[in-house]
Enzyme design. Structure first.
Site, mmCIF file in Angstrom:
data_model
loop_
_atom_site.group_PDB
_atom_site.id
_atom_site.type_symbol
_atom_site.label_atom_id
_atom_site.label_comp_id
_atom_site.label_asym_id
_atom_site.label_seq_id
_atom_site.Cartn_x
_atom_site.Cartn_y
_atom_site.Cartn_z
ATOM 1 N N HIS A 110 59.065 51.843 59.386
ATOM 2 C CA HIS A 110 60.470 51.554 59.660
ATOM 3 C C HIS A 110 61.114 52.809 60.216
ATOM 4 C CE1 HIS A 110 64.600 50.260 59.047
ATOM 5 N NE2 HIS A 110 64.116 49.038 58.985
ATOM 6 N N ASP A 167 59.561 42.567 56.547
ATOM 7 C CA ASP A 167 58.805 41.487 57.186
ATOM 8 C C ASP A 167 57.426 41.274 56.574
ATOM 9 O OD1 ASP A 167 60.716 40.781 59.111
ATOM 10 O OD2 ASP A 167 60.227 42.569 60.254
HETATM 11 N N1 ACO Z 1 50.881 50.791 62.029
HETATM 12 C C1 ACO Z 1 50.193 51.904 62.386
HETATM 13 N N2 ACO Z 1 50.761 53.074 62.775
HETATM 14 C C2 ACO Z 1 52.102 53.111 62.805
HETATM 15 C C3 ACO Z 1 52.886 51.998 62.440
HETATM 16 C C4 ACO Z 1 52.235 50.822 62.039
HETATM 17 N N3 ACO Z 1 52.935 49.737 61.681
HETATM 18 N N4 ACO Z 1 54.197 52.318 62.569
HETATM 19 C C5 ACO Z 1 54.234 53.581 62.999
HETATM 20 N N5 ACO Z 1 52.967 54.063 63.139
HETATM 21 C C6 ACO Z 1 52.579 55.424 63.522
HETATM 22 C C7 ACO Z 1 52.743 55.637 65.019
HETATM 23 O O1 ACO Z 1 51.562 55.318 65.730
HETATM 24 C C8 ACO Z 1 53.083 57.101 65.060
HETATM 25 O O2 ACO Z 1 51.893 57.831 64.865
HETATM 26 P P1 ACO Z 1 51.676 59.251 65.634
HETATM 27 O O3 ACO Z 1 52.733 60.147 65.065
HETATM 28 O O4 ACO Z 1 50.289 59.647 65.311
HETATM 29 O O5 ACO Z 1 51.899 58.969 67.106
HETATM 30 C C9 ACO Z 1 53.934 57.338 63.814
HETATM 31 O O6 ACO Z 1 53.502 56.319 62.889
HETATM 32 C C10 ACO Z 1 55.422 57.176 64.059
HETATM 33 O O7 ACO Z 1 55.627 55.939 64.713
HETATM 34 P P2 ACO Z 1 56.874 55.593 65.632
HETATM 35 O O8 ACO Z 1 56.532 54.434 66.503
HETATM 36 O O9 ACO Z 1 57.370 56.842 66.288
HETATM 37 O O10 ACO Z 1 57.931 55.189 64.536
HETATM 38 P P3 ACO Z 1 59.293 54.492 64.824
HETATM 39 O O11 ACO Z 1 60.189 54.936 63.764
HETATM 40 O O12 ACO Z 1 59.716 54.689 66.232
HETATM 41 O O13 ACO Z 1 58.904 52.938 64.706
HETATM 42 C C11 ACO Z 1 58.613 50.768 63.908
HETATM 43 C C12 ACO Z 1 59.320 52.126 63.698
HETATM 44 C C13 ACO Z 1 58.919 50.234 65.313
HETATM 45 C C14 ACO Z 1 59.184 49.785 62.895
HETATM 46 C C15 ACO Z 1 57.087 50.972 63.717
HETATM 47 O O14 ACO Z 1 56.823 51.465 62.427
HETATM 48 C C16 ACO Z 1 56.317 49.675 63.964
HETATM 49 O O15 ACO Z 1 55.970 49.381 65.113
HETATM 50 N N6 ACO Z 1 56.015 48.887 62.878
HETATM 51 C C17 ACO Z 1 55.330 47.630 63.035
HETATM 52 C C18 ACO Z 1 56.307 46.555 63.489
HETATM 53 C C19 ACO Z 1 57.258 46.137 62.381
HETATM 54 O O16 ACO Z 1 56.856 45.892 61.263
HETATM 55 N N7 ACO Z 1 58.547 46.033 62.749
HETATM 56 C C20 ACO Z 1 59.586 45.598 61.823
HETATM 57 C C21 ACO Z 1 60.505 46.717 61.514
HETATM 58 S S1 ACO Z 1 61.705 46.237 60.310
HETATM 59 C C22 ACO Z 1 62.761 45.283 61.175
HETATM 60 O O17 ACO Z 1 63.067 45.464 62.316
HETATM 61 C C23 ACO Z 1 63.276 44.185 60.477
#
Ligand code: ACO
Length: 428
Positions: free
Chosen positions: A307, A364
């Site tokens: 998140h 979720d």
């Molecule tokens: N699975 C695996 N790796 C992940 C995940 C995940 N779900 N989420 C983040 N990471 C990793 C990224 O690859 C990144 O790794 P790195 O530093 O080695 O490059 C690091 O964690 C940071 O990730 P970001 O994408 O920069 O984090 P951000 O805060 O921008 O993204 C998000 C948040 C979009 C929710 C992300 O965690 C994600 O895609 N999760 C899966 C989708 C999801 O569940 N969305 C619902 C969110 S809640 C809502 O909107 C109701």
């Protein structure tokens, strides 16, 4: 603490105001920085940008705290219900007995859709996603109530109590109308004596009438999901809604934009994606470990994990995890994918990749499993998120309409071509 911070760029020092929120969050006010210095700030994805001052919801992502109007989410989930919480989110206070009665009356009054809106919903192409239909339905609804959506802030605010009740009420009717249309079935009549969620479940699934037996545990599970989604401060869809409202657009148009923003898999669409992921793991005979490895390699993402704001367990996920067990037991449903979800969570929470990045289950992760057990088709999950988020979007529309002075308009760092001459087509 000092009320100013100094920013030095080359020879020049600029004094920036320090803003402090009621929960001691601090911000540098850079609103006149460009005028003073010709510099803008750059924050790709807005992870470090406060776009407004708001009184609706407080989140402390490090500690896993979520409060609507000062009330802790766990306390609301235990003691309140979706409609009472909606009132709180929109109007700022818990309603008195007469206020909630009036609110419920209005919501019941508007439950039926005008025929022209039903036609517009059902005229959408057969393969339209339910989120697209929901956005189209909201636009059509505005068209059917032109007095509620004039794009004149003062006039739209005067009709807000009615338009808010209309939208809250009909988000579920739009969803059920489309669902029934695809099945070639009628939506059963609305029963104004019944609860919001019971009516909705009956509109969706009852064979004959709304008075059909619907166990309280089922109604309560859906009510809880809606309550937990009611608001979440400046997320992607709410910011979209506020952005549209800042231009003076009416609530119907602003919420239709919120619905579109919510649709994506990184935002509200994640609840659908979680089920897809769990089914995929199940069908592949994986116990989850292979999927986790590919997520760690960046080949896929563990949907329902991570998140932008929470760097701790999402408090909503904690509540839903417990509710999931209860709902499935009450429904007498055994879910092999719930087992996979539990295992994934257990493995991820001790894996250094997820631990170092502070990736925890979000709202979720478990909601889709409950929605599936309740009988909702997977492609409607994000619509259910939208129904739950409706009071939040309305509260933010109201906040902008009452207090917003400026149209929202971020700047950019241009990285495209510099000036070049136009060439006629033969010379290209
Ligand atoms: N699975 C695996 N790796 C992940 C995940 C995940 N779900 N989420 C983040 N990471 C990793 C990224 O690859 C990144 O790794 P790195 O530093 O080695 O490059 C690091 O964690 C940071 O990730 P970001 O994408 O920069 O984090 P951000 O805060 O921008 O993204 C998000 C948040 C979009 C929710 C992300 O965690 C994600 O895609 N999760 C899966 C989708 C999801 O569940 N969305 C619902 C969110 S809640 C809502 O909107 C109701």
């Amino acid at each position: 603490m000092d009320k100013n911070a100094n920013l030095t760029i080359g020879e020049n020092t600029f004094a920036l105001n320090i803003l402090e929120g009621t929960e001691s969050e601090k911000a540098l006010d850079i609103s006149i920085l460009r005028k003073q210095s010709k510099f803008i700030t750059f924050d790709d994805g807005y992870g470090n940008t406060g776009s407004c001052e708001s009184r609706v919801t407080f989140i402390d992502g490090d500690q896993g705290i979520l409060r609507y109007r000062g009330f802790d989410i766990t306390e609301l989930a235990t003691n309140s219900n979706f409609l009472e919480t909606s009132y709180l989110v929109i109007y700022g206070e818990l309603p008195t007995a007469s206020e909630i009665d009036l609110f419920q009356e209005r919501i019941s009054k508007y439950a039926k859709l005008p025929n022209e809106v039903i036609s517009a919903i059902n005229a959408q192409p057969k393969n339209s996603h339910p989120m697209g239909v929901l956005a189209a339905g909201l636009h059509a609804l505005g068209g059917a109530y032109p007095d509620f959506c004039t794009n004149n802030r003062k006039a739209d605010l005067e009709r807000f109590d009615d338009s808010a009740a209309l939208i809250i009420s009909t988000m579920r009717t739009i969803a059920a109308t489309r669902h029934r249309f695809l099945l070639n079935e009628e939506v059963p009549d609305f029963d104004s004596e019944e609860r919001y969620c019971k009516n909705f479940l009956s509109m969706m699934f009852a064979k004959n009438s709304v008075s059909e037996e619907m166990p309280d545990s089922v109604v309560n599970a859906l009510d809880l999901i809606f309550l937990l989604h009611a608001d979440h401060e400046q997320n992607c869809s709410t910011s979209t809604c506020r952005m549209i409202a800042s231009g003076g657009a009416n609530p119907f148009a602003s919420l239709a934009g919120g619905v579109s923003a919510l649709w994506g898999p990184l935002h509200g669409g994640a609840n659908m994606a979680v089920i897809g992921m769990l089914n995929q793991i199940h069908d592949a005979g994986d116990d989850g470990s292979r999927f986790i490895e590919s997520a760690k390699l960046g080949k896929t993402r563990l949907m329902g994990f991570g998140h932008r704001v929470y760097r701790n367990y999402d408090p909503r996920a904690k509540i839903l995890k417990a509710a999931c067990d209860n709902a499935l037991e009450a429904l007498g449903v055994s879910s092999p994918i719930l087992e996979i979800a539990r295992r994934l969570e257990e493995e991820a929470l001790k894996d250094p990749y997820f631990v170092e990045r502070k990736l925890y289950p979000n709202v979720d992760f478990y909601s889709g499993i409950i929605l599936q057990a309740l009988g909702f088709p997977t492609d409607m999950f994000t619509v259910l998120f939208a129904i739950g988020r409706t009071p939040g979007w309305l509260a933010h529309w109201k906040e902008i309409a009452e207090t917003g002075k400026k149209i929202h308009r971020p700047r950019q760092i241009y990285q495209g071509s510099t000036l070049r001459p136009y060439l006629s087509v033969e010379k290209r």
